[in-house]
Design a protein around this motif. Sequence first.
Motif, PDB file in Angstrom:
ATOM      1  N   THR A 229      -4.736   4.398   0.431  1.00 45.40           N
ATOM      2  CA  THR A 229      -5.815   4.105   1.359  1.00 45.40           C
ATOM      3  C   THR A 229      -6.563   2.832   0.940  1.00 45.40           C
ATOM      4  N   THR A 230      -7.547   2.449   1.750  1.00 46.50           N
ATOM      5  CA  THR A 230      -8.393   1.315   1.382  1.00 46.50           C
ATOM      6  C   THR A 230      -9.103   1.581   0.066  1.00 46.50           C
ATOM      7  N   THR A 231      -9.507   2.835  -0.162  1.00 48.41           N
ATOM      8  CA  THR A 231     -10.127   3.181  -1.441  1.00 48.41           C
ATOM      9  C   THR A 231      -9.151   2.948  -2.588  1.00 48.41           C
TER      10      THR A 231
ATOM     11  N   LEU B 184      -7.576  -0.545  -7.141  1.00 48.46           N
ATOM     12  CA  LEU B 184      -6.595  -1.474  -7.699  1.00 48.46           C
ATOM     13  C   LEU B 184      -7.221  -2.840  -7.935  1.00 48.46           C
ATOM     14  N   GLY B 185      -8.080  -3.264  -6.994  1.00 40.55           N
ATOM     15  CA  GLY B 185      -8.764  -4.535  -7.161  1.00 40.55           C
ATOM     16  C   GLY B 185      -9.639  -4.547  -8.399  1.00 40.55           C
ATOM     17  N   LEU B 186     -10.340  -3.441  -8.654  1.00 42.13           N
ATOM     18  CA  LEU B 186     -11.159  -3.350  -9.859  1.00 42.13           C
ATOM     19  C   LEU B 186     -10.284  -3.343 -11.111  1.00 42.13           C
ATOM     20  N   LEU B 187      -9.149  -2.645 -11.038  1.00 40.29           N
ATOM     21  CA  LEU B 187      -8.234  -2.614 -12.186  1.00 40.29           C
ATOM     22  C   LEU B 187      -7.625  -3.989 -12.448  1.00 40.29           C
ATOM     23  N   ALA B 188      -7.558  -4.815 -11.413  1.00 43.56           N
ATOM     24  CA  ALA B 188      -7.058  -6.177 -11.597  1.00 43.56           C
ATOM     25  C   ALA B 188      -8.067  -7.035 -12.357  1.00 43.56           C
ATOM     26  N   VAL B 189      -9.333  -6.623 -12.354  1.00 44.47           N
ATOM     27  CA  VAL B 189     -10.362  -7.345 -13.113  1.00 44.47           C
ATOM     28  C   VAL B 189     -10.252  -7.011 -14.593  1.00 44.47           C
ATOM     29  N   ARG B 190     -10.119  -5.687 -14.879  1.00 43.01           N
ATOM     30  CA  ARG B 190      -9.971  -5.217 -16.269  1.00 43.01           C
ATOM     31  C   ARG B 190      -9.599  -3.742 -16.243  1.00 43.01           C
TER      32      ARG B 190
ATOM     33  N   SER C  22      -0.078  -4.540  -8.929  1.00 38.70           N
ATOM     34  CA  SER C  22      -0.453  -5.925  -8.625  1.00 38.70           C
ATOM     35  C   SER C  22       0.271  -6.414  -7.379  1.00 38.70           C
ATOM     36  N   ALA C  23       1.565  -6.069  -7.270  1.00 36.84           N
ATOM     37  CA  ALA C  23       2.345  -6.484  -6.099  1.00 36.84           C
ATOM     38  C   ALA C  23       1.819  -5.803  -4.836  1.00 36.84           C
ATOM     39  N   ALA C  24       1.480  -4.502  -4.949  1.00 37.40           N
ATOM     40  CA  ALA C  24       0.950  -3.776  -3.787  1.00 37.40           C
ATOM     41  C   ALA C  24      -0.395  -4.348  -3.359  1.00 37.40           C
ATOM     42  N   LEU C  25      -1.243  -4.695  -4.329  1.00 38.99           N
ATOM     43  CA  LEU C  25      -2.544  -5.280  -4.019  1.00 38.99           C
ATOM     44  C   LEU C  25      -2.373  -6.616  -3.302  1.00 38.99           C
ATOM     45  N   ALA C  26      -1.433  -7.421  -3.778  1.00 41.24           N
ATOM     46  CA  ALA C  26      -1.185  -8.723  -3.146  1.00 41.24           C
ATOM     47  C   ALA C  26      -0.690  -8.554  -1.713  1.00 41.24           C
ATOM     48  N   ARG C  27       0.169  -7.556  -1.481  1.00 41.65           N
ATOM     49  CA  ARG C  27       0.662  -7.318  -0.121  1.00 41.65           C
ATOM     50  C   ARG C  27      -0.465  -6.867   0.794  1.00 41.65           C
ATOM     51  N   TRP C  28      -1.345  -6.022   0.268  1.00 42.01           N
ATOM     52  CA  TRP C  28      -2.484  -5.539   1.055  1.00 42.01           C
ATOM     53  C   TRP C  28      -3.402  -6.695   1.438  1.00 42.01           C
ATOM     54  N   LEU C  29      -3.607  -7.615   0.521  1.00 51.29           N
ATOM     55  CA  LEU C  29      -4.493  -8.750   0.778  1.00 51.29           C
ATOM     56  C   LEU C  29      -3.920  -9.715   1.812  1.00 51.29           C
ATOM     57  N   GLU C  30      -2.619  -9.656   2.037  1.00 45.00           N
ATOM     58  CA  GLU C  30      -2.005 -10.509   3.054  1.00 45.00           C
ATOM     59  C   GLU C  30      -2.442 -10.121   4.462  1.00 45.00           C
TER      60      GLU C  30
END
Length: 218
Positions: free
Chosen positions: A8-10, A15-21, A82-90
């Motif tokens: 989900t968006t949550t 995942l976005g927060l985990l990409a920070v640290r 990371s790949a899933a987050l990048a796809r979502w951001l597209e």
Amino acid sequence: MSSAPAVTTTSYAILGLLAVRSWSTYELTQQMNRSLGRMWPRAQSKLYEEPKKLVALGLATATTEQVGRRPRTVYAISPAGSAALARWLEEPGEGPVLEFEQLVKLAFAENGTRADALRTVAAARAWAVRANVGNLVAAREYAVGEGPYQHRAAQGMLAGAFFTDFYAMVARWADWATEQIESWPEEPAEAVADPAALAEILDKARWSGDDPLVGSAG
């Protein structure tokens, strides 16, 4: 056979927060509320379950650390995450959905009193003032280079600008609505809309320049 849990968006927000640290579950929940709570509020119980789901999907990893005598689980984003987050951001995503109980009350104001409506509008303005307190503190911190995760200020200020304008807009609207309601008779059901105010709303509604009626005559 049970289906895989939905992403989900949550899920992507975490995942976005985990990409920070990397974060523990408690830290994730606190950071989610601090940085995203205004735009994506979610029950704390849901936030505690989400990292486990991401691990089950292979989008995050979990390791156990010892803090004193107590163990804690720390989550990190995986390469697949990371790949899933990048796809979502597209994808551009969906627009905002407004949930505003006080506005609902005003929509049926003729069933109450003028005083009721004035109290409702006053409460809406008070909410905007309260909400802006923390917003102002954060704005000052980032403006002098002392905000949390200052290196991400370019991203964070986009939401900061939105909420700054939003709180100010609610306050300005509340002031305008107060003036309108104060001109009503004691019985709101007998109120008549101010033609000048209606015309002003129409004029403002043309801000995008996309009025289908303009130029259609003739």
